[in-house]
Structure formats: C-alpha cells, structure tokens
Design an enzyme around this catalytic site. Structure first.
Site, short mmCIF file in Angstrom:
data_model
loop_
_atom_site.label_atom_id
_atom_site.label_comp_id
_atom_site.label_asym_id
_atom_site.label_seq_id
_atom_site.Cartn_x
_atom_site.Cartn_y
_atom_site.Cartn_z
N GLU A 21 33.59 -39.76 -19.65
CA GLU A 21 33.43 -39.78 -21.12
C GLU A 21 34.74 -39.88 -21.86
O GLU A 21 35.00 -39.13 -22.80
CB GLU A 21 32.64 -38.55 -21.57
CG GLU A 21 31.25 -38.49 -20.96
CD GLU A 21 30.48 -37.20 -21.27
OE1 GLU A 21 30.92 -36.44 -22.15
OE2 GLU A 21 29.46 -36.97 -20.61
N ASN A 65 32.76 -42.62 -15.31
CA ASN A 65 31.40 -42.20 -15.66
C ASN A 65 31.27 -42.01 -17.17
O ASN A 65 32.13 -41.38 -17.80
CB ASN A 65 31.12 -40.86 -14.96
CG ASN A 65 29.67 -40.43 -15.02
OD1 ASN A 65 28.78 -41.22 -14.70
ND2 ASN A 65 29.43 -39.19 -15.42
N HIS A 85 21.44 -40.96 -20.36
CA HIS A 85 20.77 -39.95 -21.20
C HIS A 85 20.08 -40.69 -22.34
O HIS A 85 20.73 -41.14 -23.28
CB HIS A 85 21.80 -38.97 -21.79
CG HIS A 85 22.41 -38.07 -20.76
ND1 HIS A 85 21.69 -37.12 -20.07
CD2 HIS A 85 23.69 -37.96 -20.31
CE1 HIS A 85 22.49 -36.47 -19.24
NE2 HIS A 85 23.71 -36.97 -19.36
N GLU A 95 23.11 -39.57 -14.52
CA GLU A 95 22.64 -38.38 -15.25
C GLU A 95 21.36 -38.70 -16.03
O GLU A 95 21.21 -38.33 -17.19
CB GLU A 95 23.71 -37.90 -16.22
CG GLU A 95 25.06 -37.62 -15.59
CD GLU A 95 26.08 -37.00 -16.54
OE1 GLU A 95 25.69 -36.56 -17.65
OE2 GLU A 95 27.26 -36.95 -16.18
N ASP A 114 17.99 -38.84 -17.91
CA ASP A 114 16.85 -38.11 -18.47
C ASP A 114 16.41 -38.83 -19.74
O ASP A 114 17.13 -39.66 -20.26
CB ASP A 114 17.13 -36.61 -18.71
CG ASP A 114 18.41 -36.32 -19.48
OD1 ASP A 114 18.92 -37.24 -20.15
OD2 ASP A 114 18.87 -35.17 -19.43
O1 G3I Z 1 28.46 -19.94 -17.77
C1 G3I Z 1 28.12 -19.45 -19.07
C2 G3I Z 1 27.44 -18.13 -18.94
O2 G3I Z 1 28.34 -17.20 -18.39
C3 G3I Z 1 26.96 -17.69 -20.32
O3 G3I Z 1 26.22 -16.51 -20.19
C4 G3I Z 1 26.10 -18.75 -20.96
C5 G3I Z 1 25.66 -18.40 -22.37
O4 G3I Z 1 25.48 -19.55 -23.15
O5 G3I Z 1 26.82 -19.93 -21.03
C6 G3I Z 1 27.19 -20.41 -19.75
O6 G3I Z 1 27.85 -21.61 -19.86
C7 G3I Z 1 27.05 -22.72 -20.19
C8 G3I Z 1 27.15 -23.72 -19.04
O7 G3I Z 1 26.48 -24.92 -19.40
C9 G3I Z 1 26.54 -23.19 -17.75
O8 G3I Z 1 25.20 -22.93 -17.92
C10 G3I Z 1 27.60 -23.33 -21.45
O9 G3I Z 1 27.37 -22.45 -22.54
C11 G3I Z 1 26.96 -24.65 -21.72
O10 G3I Z 1 27.63 -25.29 -22.80
C12 G3I Z 1 27.06 -25.54 -20.50
O11 G3I Z 1 26.38 -26.74 -20.80
C13 G3I Z 1 26.61 -27.81 -19.90
C14 G3I Z 1 27.24 -28.99 -20.62
O12 G3I Z 1 27.41 -30.07 -19.73
C15 G3I Z 1 28.61 -28.59 -21.20
O13 G3I Z 1 29.29 -29.66 -21.69
C16 G3I Z 1 25.27 -28.26 -19.33
O14 G3I Z 1 24.73 -27.20 -18.53
C17 G3I Z 1 25.44 -29.51 -18.49
O15 G3I Z 1 24.18 -30.03 -18.16
C18 G3I Z 1 26.19 -30.58 -19.29
O16 G3I Z 1 26.38 -31.69 -18.46
C19 G3I Z 1 27.00 -32.84 -19.05
C20 G3I Z 1 27.75 -33.57 -17.97
O17 G3I Z 1 28.64 -32.69 -17.33
C21 G3I Z 1 28.51 -34.78 -18.53
N1 G3I Z 1 27.62 -35.65 -19.25
C22 G3I Z 1 26.78 -35.02 -20.25
C23 G3I Z 1 25.99 -33.85 -19.65
C24 G3I Z 1 25.06 -33.25 -20.65
O18 G3I Z 1 25.77 -32.67 -21.71
#
Ligand code: G3I
Length: 396
Positions: free
Chosen positions: A170, A216, A257, A288, A290
């Site tokens: 990205e 990617n 997406h 990725e 969906d």
């Molecule tokens: O790990 C913490 C946890 O300790 C805490 O309790 C919780 C409370 O909100 O947050 C947790 O972290 C979260 C993390 O995912 C793990 O679950 C973050 O807040 C959350 O922002 C994070 O989101 C991820 C996101 O990337 C962040 O940019 C998504 O799960 C993940 O699916 C998403 O994946 C991205 C790809 O890497 C790149 N392309 C887009 C895709 C979708 O956004």
C-alpha cells in the site's frame, strides 16, 4: 506398438481424471465436486486457495470450527496481523516470533504454503519507531538502517518457510487523497524518498534467494482512465520501472477488498489488469479478497429483501476476481481476508455506516452463496480458457 499406445492412452486418461478431481464412478472413491474442499478443487488448476488467519481465533479452544476449516479448506495461509512490525518487534531490539512461528508450524502440519505479510507498510509500526521519528531521536540514516535490519532479520528468521513475501504494501495513494494525482504516499516515502521500494526488494532478496517477492496493494483490480488519476496505471508503471531497473520483484498482489455498494468490475477488465502485470514477467495473486455490504437497518433486522441482493452481489464479486485469476496462468493464489463473518476485520473497521457480510461463511460457519460460487467456478472452469498455473522462479 499398439499395446504401448493403449498404455499411454490409459495413463493419460488416469492423469486427466486425477487432475479433474473427477474419478469415474466405478473407481469407488468418487466425491461429488460440491462436497470437495476449496483447496482440493484449486489443486486441479494448481491454484492455491488461501485465507488470512487470526491467531487468537486459531488458538481459541472454544471455537474449534475456525481451526478445522483453516486446515481443511485452504492450501495457503497469511498472518492477518502477527508478522507486522508492531507484533514482531514491540520493544526495540526484542523480537516476539512466537505467534508467527505457531502459524508456520500449523501450515507445515497441514501441508500449506505461507504468504508472508508484511515487511514494509506505514500501518501497524511499533510506537518506539514512529515516536522516535516524530520527536527527532531517530534520524533519516538511522531509520534507513532500521528498515534494512528489520527486513533482513525477519526474512532470515523465516527463510525457507515463506512462499510469497508482501515486501512493500500500500505505498500508492488513491484518487481521493490530496493531491488527487496518484503519488507515493505514507511514512516511508515521506521519510526515505521513493528509493526505499527498490531497496526493500533488494534487502529481502539478499536474505532469501527463494521466496517470491511481491508488491501488494488495494484498488488495483482493473485499469481506469489510464491517466494520472488511475492507481492501477501508477502501480503498473512503478513495477515496470522496477523490472527495467533489474530490481528483484517477482509478483504483484491485488488485494481485492470489494464492496457491493460500488460499481462492480467485470471479469474481463480484471483479467486484463492481471495479464498486463504478468506480461512484465511478474506473477500475480489475489491476496486479501472480501466483498462487504452496508448493514442497513433492514439487514440488521433480518429482512431477506435486503439481505438476499447483498449476499448475491458479494458472491458475484468473489466470482469476478476468481474467474480473472483462473484465466491468468501466472495468478498463483487466491487468498481471502478472513473466511467467516465471525472473524472479519470489516465490522470493526467500517462502522459509519456499518458494513459486514464480507466473507465466505456466516457467523455460524455456514457456507454462504459466495462459498458455493467460488466452488462452482473452481469446478466448472477448464480448458481452453483456463489452463494450469505457470510457476514463477525467484529473480536474482
Ligand atoms: O492487538 C490489539 C489488542 O491488544 C487490543 O485489545 C485490541 C483493541 O482494539 O486491538 C488489537 O489490535 C487490533 C489489531 O487489528 C489486532 O486485532 C487493532 O486495533 C486493529 O486496528 C487491527 O486491525 C487490522 C488492520 O489491518 C490494521 O491496519 C486488521 O485486523 C487487519 O485485518 C487489517 O489488515 C489489512 C492488511 O494488513 C493490509 N491490507 C488491508 C487490510 C484490511 O485493513
């Protein structure tokens, strides 16, 4: 001579039957295509079917279906979060390999390949790094060294265990960003300039000569106006330049997406984009996928008049991407970003208005129209327009 011909013909018929996953009924082990797994059906095309894996769900003893389906339905896995820099090095100099190593073990036990996600991205960076840059204690040269060390340490740690690395993720803006002309965006371009992208690929290659190295991104499923507002065109020009400069890039990952509220692509436009990337000598992959929908009050209340069109439009979007991937022989894998609405990034990310219903299975692990459509595409696709994958060799 005649005998030899018979034997050869018999062998060819057997191989074809095996490749088609459709053994004759008399063979006794015939399985209805609709009862086969996605990974088995993908094998027929030598296409790997993958999912992002949420490690908390994988390890949840109260949620055994999640683990079972990751193992049975998919032939490649991607860490949804645990290979990102903030997870791997939460404290400067101290690596936490545990969760990522667990996924690698799981993949080995289940004969799955692993997509490494992600080496260089502006999100989910450790706070020690971003705050150090913000307060001036980490300068440009030190930052460059930190990035180089990070790539080297991570790629070396997983050497031999990663099939495809998302080396840079990205890096390119969207038309709604400012300025609207597509440009390199984010932390790394701002701090290190455009050259970080080529550097990242070279550093990754130096640490692992065999992994396939990918750029990617999202919103690159199809070309648009092919002008300065076209992100796919920008990425195409960028990877062409990398190829021309002999940078060791092996592939382009198109995230996929999609949202049913937007104009849908058609499979020909998507195939055209994949073909143009692969005509540069690159592999392609959907990384990725969906297809989410807005959760209107009616959807949330269970109104089938509102739910059905969304569920069908979601299935259609999966199908468009998969058909395009099947048609491009360099499209090596089709990975979904979570496979059940029970564990999907969509509802937590898109809250106003709320969105959801993005994955292949519902919250109770019941396969949705999208799952059946993906399956049908894998079953009913074949020659002459769909031929087996052409493997990619890592570029020196
Ligand atoms: O790990 C913490 C946890 O300790 C805490 O309790 C919780 C409370 O909100 O947050 C947790 O972290 C979260 C993390 O995912 C793990 O679950 C973050 O807040 C959350 O922002 C994070 O989101 C991820 C996101 O990337 C962040 O940019 C998504 O799960 C993940 O699916 C998403 O994946 C991205 C790809 O890497 C790149 N392309 C887009 C895709 C979708 O956004």
């Amino acid at each position: 001579m005649k005998m030899k011909k018979w034997i050869a013909a018999g062998a060819t018929a057997l191989i074809s039957a095996a490749l088609l996953n459709v053994m004759p009924a008399s063979a006794g082990n015939w399985t209805k295509p609709s009862e086969q797994t996605l990974r088995a059906l993908g094998e027929r095309h030598r296409l790997y079917i993958g999912t992002a894996v949420d490690m908390a769900a994988l390890n949840d003893a109260n949620d055994p279906q999640y683990r079972a389906l990751v193992g049975s339905e998919f032939s490649t896995v991607t860490a949804e979060n645990v290979m990102k820099w903030e997870s791997l090095e939460p404290t400067r100099g101290t690596y936490n390999w545990g969760p990522a190593d667990q996924l690698i073990d799981f993949a080995r036990q289940n004969r799955q390949l692993v997509r490494g996600h992600v080496l260089v991205w502006q999100n989910q960076l450790p706070s020690w790094l971003t705050s150090g840059v913000a307060n001036g204690t980490i300068g440009t040269e030190e930052l460059r060294g930190l990035l180089r060390n990070h790539i080297t340490n991570v790629v070396t740690h997983f050497k031999g265990k990663i099939w495809q690395w998302d080396v840079v993720n990205e890096a390119v803006s969207d038309p709604w960003d400012s300025p609207p002309a597509i440009h390199l965006k984010g932390f790394w371009a701002q701090q290190l300039g455009a050259g970080y992208i080529a550097d990242a690929f070279r550093w990754a290659r130096a640490a692992d000569s065999k992994a396939l190295l990918f750029y990617n991104d999202y919103n690159i499923e199809a070309f648009g106006a092919r002008d300065s507002s076209d992100k796919t065109q920008f990425v195409y020009d960028m990877v062409k330049q990398l190829r021309d400069n002999r940078v060791p890039i092996d592939g382009v990952g198109s995230q996929g997406h999609l949202g049913t509220q937007y104009g849908n692509y058609d499979a020909f436009a998507v195939a055209d984009a994949l073909n143009q990337f692969s005509s540069l000598g690159l592999a392609t992959a959907f990384t990725e996928v969906d297809a989410r929908s807005q959760m209107t009050a009616g959807v949330q209340a269970g109104d089938s008049n509102e739910i059905n069109p969304r569920v069908q439009a979601s299935a259609f979007n999966y199908s468009v991407l998969l058909q395009a991937c099947l048609s491009n022989r360099h499209c090596l894998s089709f990975t979904v970003w979570g496979f059940t609405d029970k564990h999907s990034w969509v509802p937590t990310w898109f809250t106003n208005p709320p969105e959801g219903l993005a994955t292949l299975y519902d919250e109770n692990y019941q396969p949705k129209k999208a799952y059946q459509t993906v399956k049908a595409d894998l079953v009913y696709a074949g020659a002459p327009h769909v031929l087996p994958r052409i493997p990619q060799s890592p570029r020196r």
